[in-house]
Design a protein around this motif. Structure first.
Motif, PDB file in Angstrom:
ATOM      1  N   ASP A  98      -7.812  24.853  73.987  1.00  0.00           N
ATOM      2  CA  ASP A  98      -7.367  25.755  75.389  1.00  0.00           C
ATOM      3  C   ASP A  98      -8.273  25.481  76.327  1.00  0.00           C
ATOM      4  OD1 ASP A  98      -5.147  26.553  73.750  1.00  0.00           O
ATOM      5  OD2 ASP A  98      -6.196  28.544  73.195  1.00  0.00           O
ATOM      6  N   GLN A  99      -9.662  25.871  75.969  1.00  0.00           N
ATOM      7  CA  GLN A  99     -10.835  25.889  77.233  1.00  0.00           C
ATOM      8  C   GLN A  99     -11.179  24.143  77.308  1.00  0.00           C
ATOM      9  OE1 GLN A  99     -11.897  28.092  78.586  1.00  0.00           O
ATOM     10  NE2 GLN A  99     -11.235  29.834  77.275  1.00  0.00           N
ATOM     11  N   GLU A 100     -10.680  23.216  76.397  1.00  0.00           N
ATOM     12  CA  GLU A 100     -11.006  21.941  76.847  1.00  0.00           C
ATOM     13  C   GLU A 100     -12.372  21.519  77.241  1.00  0.00           C
ATOM     14  OE1 GLU A 100      -7.892  20.716  79.836  1.00  0.00           O
ATOM     15  OE2 GLU A 100      -7.077  19.986  78.266  1.00  0.00           O
ATOM     16  N   VAL A 101     -13.336  22.126  76.096  1.00  0.00           N
ATOM     17  CA  VAL A 101     -14.814  21.720  76.421  1.00  0.00           C
ATOM     18  C   VAL A 101     -15.176  20.159  75.951  1.00  0.00           C
ATOM     19  CG1 VAL A 101     -15.513  24.178  75.719  1.00  0.00           C
ATOM     20  CG2 VAL A 101     -15.210  22.148  73.925  1.00  0.00           C
ATOM     21  N   LEU A 102     -16.166  19.789  76.656  1.00  0.00           N
ATOM     22  CA  LEU A 102     -16.608  18.380  76.257  1.00  0.00           C
ATOM     23  C   LEU A 102     -17.216  18.286  74.944  1.00  0.00           C
ATOM     24  CD1 LEU A 102     -17.714  15.460  77.329  1.00  0.00           C
ATOM     25  CD2 LEU A 102     -19.748  16.680  78.048  1.00  0.00           C
ATOM     26  N   LEU A 103     -17.873  19.356  74.300  1.00  0.00           N
ATOM     27  CA  LEU A 103     -18.301  19.141  72.931  1.00  0.00           C
ATOM     28  C   LEU A 103     -18.664  20.627  72.314  1.00  0.00           C
ATOM     29  CD1 LEU A 103     -21.858  20.027  73.413  1.00  0.00           C
ATOM     30  CD2 LEU A 103     -21.760  17.888  74.523  1.00  0.00           C
ATOM     31  N   ILE A 104     -18.833  20.657  71.014  1.00  0.00           N
ATOM     32  CA  ILE A 104     -19.225  21.758  70.428  1.00  0.00           C
ATOM     33  C   ILE A 104     -20.609  21.628  69.954  1.00  0.00           C
ATOM     34  CG2 ILE A 104     -18.825  23.310  68.247  1.00  0.00           C
ATOM     35  CD1 ILE A 104     -16.631  23.250  70.011  1.00  0.00           C
ATOM     36  N   TYR A 105     -21.214  22.703  70.538  1.00  0.00           N
ATOM     37  CA  TYR A 105     -23.039  22.708  70.222  1.00  0.00           C
ATOM     38  C   TYR A 105     -23.493  23.913  69.627  1.00  0.00           C
ATOM     39  CZ  TYR A 105     -27.613  23.966  71.695  1.00  0.00           C
ATOM     40  OH  TYR A 105     -29.033  24.561  71.726  1.00  0.00           O
ATOM     41  N   GLY A 106     -24.570  23.547  68.405  1.00  0.00           N
ATOM     42  CA  GLY A 106     -25.450  24.549  68.226  1.00  0.00           C
ATOM     43  C   GLY A 106     -24.684  25.386  67.173  1.00  0.00           C
ATOM     44  N   VAL A 107     -23.580  25.332  66.723  1.00  0.00           N
ATOM     45  CA  VAL A 107     -23.254  26.326  65.618  1.00  0.00           C
ATOM     46  C   VAL A 107     -23.970  26.649  64.540  1.00  0.00           C
ATOM     47  CG1 VAL A 107     -20.972  26.756  63.952  1.00  0.00           C
ATOM     48  CG2 VAL A 107     -20.832  25.687  66.396  1.00  0.00           C
TER      49      VAL A 107
END
Length: 396
Positions: A98-107
């Protein structure tokens, strides 16, 4: 107005991969913005992690006010996963689809990252600088889009076991661990370190697990004491680490105690446990403690404290989770800056796979960061420390 048939048309249609005036973008990046996805526990049993999420968001507000990254605004979208794997999956799908982020970070967390690893790798979305030291996340061959950014659990437990064997060669070790990937990986690390010393008389005499949903671990601590153990390794998240220290004191159990560094926050763990009850507890550190007098005149520490006052006054600068988030955000900043105008997912992974001698603010002086395309574990060393009732102090 568009130039028909040119790359400008492609850029304006926001396709997954674009070439705009020589610049390269994957979805989530453009001439003006870089969208970063993040989840952590703002609620639930480890809501103390929320300090890290707030610090991350605040860090990039500071960066944006100063002009962003190579002229682009960094838009961090941080959602609550409550440290619940199903919730992490739900929120991660929202960020990616939905948000179309570049990447997932730091979870934060092993079980939470485990829940999304296959999904993100299947879609070719970077899952980078994640806050877990589980060995399964350093697997570039099978999971090339996942990169951990925490000292490995195996390295941490080896440091504890090496110290135990030096001062208590016949140690009787009791282990409390979370009944999930995080706790089991730490337990495996202890056993591997002991197994590497086949002549040693030290051994694990009791190992008990707990569920994250459990209200307390009092019964486990009573049973671990009954084992006759004189060493206690607590591989738990912060809430249960605090309970373990407090309960051990209440029942008069005084083994040599070790806390995983993920649960070493003075304000979120040791203070609730009772500072006087925590004297002598040990951990393996990689960060400068902002309240340690030895760093009183350190520029990095001064800059960090000023940052917290201005940008995240809600949280205590001495909170371990805030400190970690600040440092890890600086690493993300380095990765994005190094990516230049090639803000593709492939190039992001190229950057995180080629970290060489990067010095981050607040890392202890001897901490060395290095990655290769074959080995994503950035940390190679840690500093053993003991709590003196006020602060962590180095142990030679």
């Amino acid at each position: 107005m568009h130039d028909t048939g040119t790359d400008r048309d492609i850029c304006d249609r926001s396709v997954v991969f674009s070439r705009c005036r020589g610049k390269k973008y994957s979805v989530g990046a453009s001439d003006t913005e870089i969208k970063i996805g993040h989840t952590t526990a703002y609620s639930g049993p480890v809501s103390a992690f929320g300090a890290g999420g707030r610090t991350l968001v605040a860090y990039f507000k500071m960066v944006n006010e100063a002009g962003g990254i190579n002229g682009r605004r960094v838009n961090v979208i941080s959602l609550d996963d409550a440290y619940s794997p199903p919730k992490t999956v739900e929120q991660t799908r929202k960020l990616v689809e939905d948000q179309e982020v570049l990447l997932i970070y730091g979870v934060s967390g092993t079980p939470t990252n485990s829940a999304t690893q296959r999904y993100l790798n299947g879609k070719g979305v970077p899952q980078i600088l994640i806050a877990t030291g589980a060995s399964k996340f350093n697997n570039p061959k099978d999971f090339p889009w996942t990169m951990p950014f925490w000292p490995s659990n195996g390295l941490e437990q080896k440091i504890y076991v090496d110290y135990i064997l030096k001062i208590k060669p016949e140690a009787k070790i009791a282990v409390l661990y979370a009944n999930d990937d995080y706790g089991k990986d730490h337990l495996d690390g202890i056993k591997a370190a002991l197994g590497a010393n086949p002549g040693s008389k030290a051994s694990i005499v009791a190992e008990l697990s707990y569920e994250t949903s459990d209200p307390t671990i009092d019964s486990q601590i009573v049973n671990l004491k009954a084992s006759g153990a004189d060493v206690f390794i607590c591989a738990s998240t912060g809430k249960f680490a605090a309970q373990a220290i407090r309960k051990a004191h209440e029942i008069g159990w005084s083994p040599l105690k070790f806390l995983t560094n993920a649960s070493s926050s003075v304000s979120a763990v040791l203070k609730p446990a009772g500072l006087e009850n925590s004297v002598g507890v040990m951990t393996a550190a990689f960060l400068k403690a902002p309240n340690d007098p030895v760093w009183a005149n350190d520029k990095d520490v001064k800059d960090y404290v000023e940052f917290m006052k201005k940008w995240n006054s809600q949280d205590n600068p001495n909170d371990f989770y805030a400190t970690v988030a600040y440092v890890n955000a600086a690493m993300l900043r380095h990765v994005l800056e190094s990516s230049g105008d090639d803000l593709t997912r492939d190039n992001v992974m190229k950057q995180v796979a080629n970290i060489h001698d990067v010095r981050l603010p607040l890392h202890l002086p001897h901490v060395v960061l290095k990655t290769t395309p074959q080995d994503f574990n950035a940390f190679r060393s840690l500093q053993l420390q003991r709590f003196d009732g006020e602060k962590w102090t180095d142990v030679d």
